[in-house]
Design a protein around this motif. Structure first.
Motif, short mmCIF file in Angstrom:
data_model
loop_
_atom_site.label_atom_id
_atom_site.label_comp_id
_atom_site.label_asym_id
_atom_site.label_seq_id
_atom_site.Cartn_x
_atom_site.Cartn_y
_atom_site.Cartn_z
N GLY A 2 0.88 -1.32 -0.17
CA GLY A 2 0.04 0.00 0.01
C GLY A 2 0.82 1.35 0.01
O GLY A 2 0.22 2.33 0.27
N ALA A 3 1.80 1.23 -0.34
CA ALA A 3 2.80 2.33 -0.18
C ALA A 3 2.91 3.03 -1.58
O ALA A 3 3.88 2.98 -2.27
N LYS A 4 1.91 3.57 -2.16
CA LYS A 4 1.77 4.03 -3.32
C LYS A 4 2.42 5.28 -3.65
O LYS A 4 3.20 5.26 -4.86
N ARG A 5 2.82 5.97 -2.82
CA ARG A 5 3.76 7.15 -3.01
C ARG A 5 5.29 6.85 -3.25
O ARG A 5 5.74 7.31 -4.35
N GLU A 6 5.66 6.01 -2.42
CA GLU A 6 6.84 5.32 -2.73
C GLU A 6 7.21 4.57 -4.10
O GLU A 6 8.13 4.68 -4.78
N ALA A 7 6.08 3.80 -4.33
CA ALA A 7 5.94 3.22 -5.60
C ALA A 7 6.27 3.96 -6.71
O ALA A 7 7.01 4.00 -7.97
N CYS A 8 5.10 5.18 -6.89
CA CYS A 8 5.29 6.31 -7.87
C CYS A 8 6.85 6.84 -7.96
O CYS A 8 7.26 7.06 -9.17
N ALA A 9 7.29 7.22 -6.55
CA ALA A 9 8.75 7.69 -6.64
C ALA A 9 9.71 6.89 -7.47
O ALA A 9 10.61 7.31 -8.10
N THR A 10 9.72 5.67 -7.26
CA THR A 10 10.60 4.59 -7.74
C THR A 10 10.36 4.41 -9.18
O THR A 10 11.46 4.16 -9.99
N LEU A 11 9.21 4.39 -9.62
CA LEU A 11 8.82 3.98 -11.10
C LEU A 11 9.29 5.50 -11.84
O LEU A 11 9.81 5.45 -12.96
N ASN A 12 9.30 6.63 -11.03
CA ASN A 12 9.54 7.88 -11.62
C ASN A 12 11.13 7.81 -11.76
O ASN A 12 11.76 8.31 -12.79
N ASP A 13 12.13 7.47 -10.79
CA ASP A 13 13.32 7.05 -10.93
C ASP A 13 13.71 6.17 -11.87
O ASP A 13 14.77 6.36 -12.82
N LEU A 14 12.96 5.32 -12.11
CA LEU A 14 13.22 4.06 -13.08
C LEU A 14 13.01 4.92 -14.63
O LEU A 14 13.88 4.75 -15.53
N ARG A 15 12.00 5.74 -14.72
CA ARG A 15 11.93 6.22 -15.88
C ARG A 15 12.98 7.27 -16.45
O ARG A 15 13.79 7.45 -17.48
N SER A 16 13.66 8.10 -15.22
CA SER A 16 14.67 9.07 -15.50
C SER A 16 15.83 8.45 -15.55
O SER A 16 16.93 8.87 -16.71
N GLU A 17 16.13 7.27 -14.94
CA GLU A 17 17.50 6.45 -14.92
C GLU A 17 17.80 5.63 -16.38
O GLU A 17 18.66 5.71 -16.65
N PHE A 18 16.50 5.15 -16.56
CA PHE A 18 16.67 4.11 -17.74
C PHE A 18 15.47 4.79 -18.74
O PHE A 18 14.52 4.08 -18.96
N PRO A 19 15.55 5.70 -19.52
CA PRO A 19 14.28 6.25 -20.23
C PRO A 19 14.14 5.28 -21.51
O PRO A 19 13.27 5.57 -22.06
N ARG A 20 14.93 4.53 -22.03
CA ARG A 20 14.94 3.62 -23.29
C ARG A 20 14.29 2.24 -22.88
O ARG A 20 15.09 1.30 -23.54
N LEU A 21 13.65 2.03 -22.06
CA LEU A 21 13.12 0.87 -21.70
C LEU A 21 12.11 0.27 -22.90
O LEU A 21 11.49 1.18 -23.42
#
Length: 293
Positions: free
Chosen positions: A256-275
């Protein structure tokens, strides 16, 4: 200024009226409570004096003297009271920040202890299983010492040696992935912890991701998050680092930690933009489940 002060007074009165509800046990909390009570007395004194602000009529012709000989409604006293209000607000914010930091440290420590307990339970289980397997070896001894039939004893030694030989890290990871495919999460977890226990740094990240996958399958979301986080921190630029970050986000969503999940997914998008491919589809699905913008 007096009108602003009197408008702030109702916000301070509940704090002073119910000191027991706050349960302040530290020296800072007790000092803050005393300052609020003292400020309330001064506010009551200013209110009784009329204050000259125009908001309340003056019930008495002469304003009572404030501390230090200054009239209670003087601009000097108003400035002092406003300064003290600002100081009390800063002190309250500081104490609230300390409480939140302490709560976070306690939660992190609890997760670390749970992880350590899981590792110890697994190792004790392995030792117990190894101890139960050892008594079976002497059963072959009478056959080896028998003169009537010495031949069958020859192939027993290579079989025992093969059983005693531990799996390589690659073999354990392959077996763990196979167990994960058939949803045997206990066997997958055991294979992952076996590789981690050997301290094989070359396959440590693979083992941590396998452990996270197994714990996620068992719905042990908090320990799965720890496993994925360890995998990501071991090598943040590795090819499997995005997989570890995605597993961490899914673990956050699990408890249920949706805020932390979204923050991690945002980091994933910024660090690996070419998934691309399956990884990009899984990340998009996780963002949708978490309601991430």
């Amino acid at each position: 200024m007096l009108r602003k002060l009197l408008l702030l007074a109702p916000l301070l009165l509940p704090l002073a009226a119910h000191p027991a509800a706050a349960q302040m046990e530290s020296r800072e909390g007790i000092a803050l409570q005393n300052q609020i009570l003292q400020l309330r007395q001064e506010l009551d004194q200013v209110r009784r004096s009329g204050g000259g602000g125009g908001a309340y009529p003056a019930p008495v012709p002469v304003a009572p003297p404030g501390r230090g000989g200054a009239p209670a409604g003087s601009p000097e006293l108003m400035s002092q009271l406003l300064d003290r209000i600002s100081q009390l607000e800063d002190e309250t914010r500081r104490l609230r920040g300390q409480a939140q930091e302490t709560e976070y440290r306690n939660r992190t420590l609890q997760q670390a202890v749970e992880k350590l307990q899981g590792d110890m339970d697994y190792r004790l289980q392995q030792l117990e299983q190894g101890g139960a397997a050892r008594p079976a070896a002497p059963a072959a001894a009478p056959r080896q010492r028998s003169e009537a039939d010495p031949a069958p004893a020859a192939p027993a030694a290579p079989a025992a040696a093969a059983a005693a030989t531990p799996r390589t890290a690659e073999r354990a990871l392959a077996d763990g992935q196979a167990a994960l495919g058939r949803r045997d999460y206990g066997a997958a977890e055991g294979a992952a912890r076996e590789v981690i226990a050997t301290r094989n740094s070359a396959r440590a990240q693979d083992a941590q991701i396998l452990l996270g996958d197994a714990l996620l399958g068992k719905r042990d979301f908090q320990n799965a998050a720890l496993a994925y986080d360890d995998a990501y921190r071991r090598n943040r630029s590795a090819s499997r680092a995005p997989e570890a970050m995605l597993g961490l986000a899914n673990s956050f969503l699990g408890f249920g930690a949706k805020r932390e999940a979204c923050a991690t997914l945002n980091d994933l998008r910024s660090e690996f933009p070419r998934l691309s491919g399956n990884m990009a589809s899984r990340a998009a699905e996780s963002r949708k489940r978490g309601g991430c913008g």
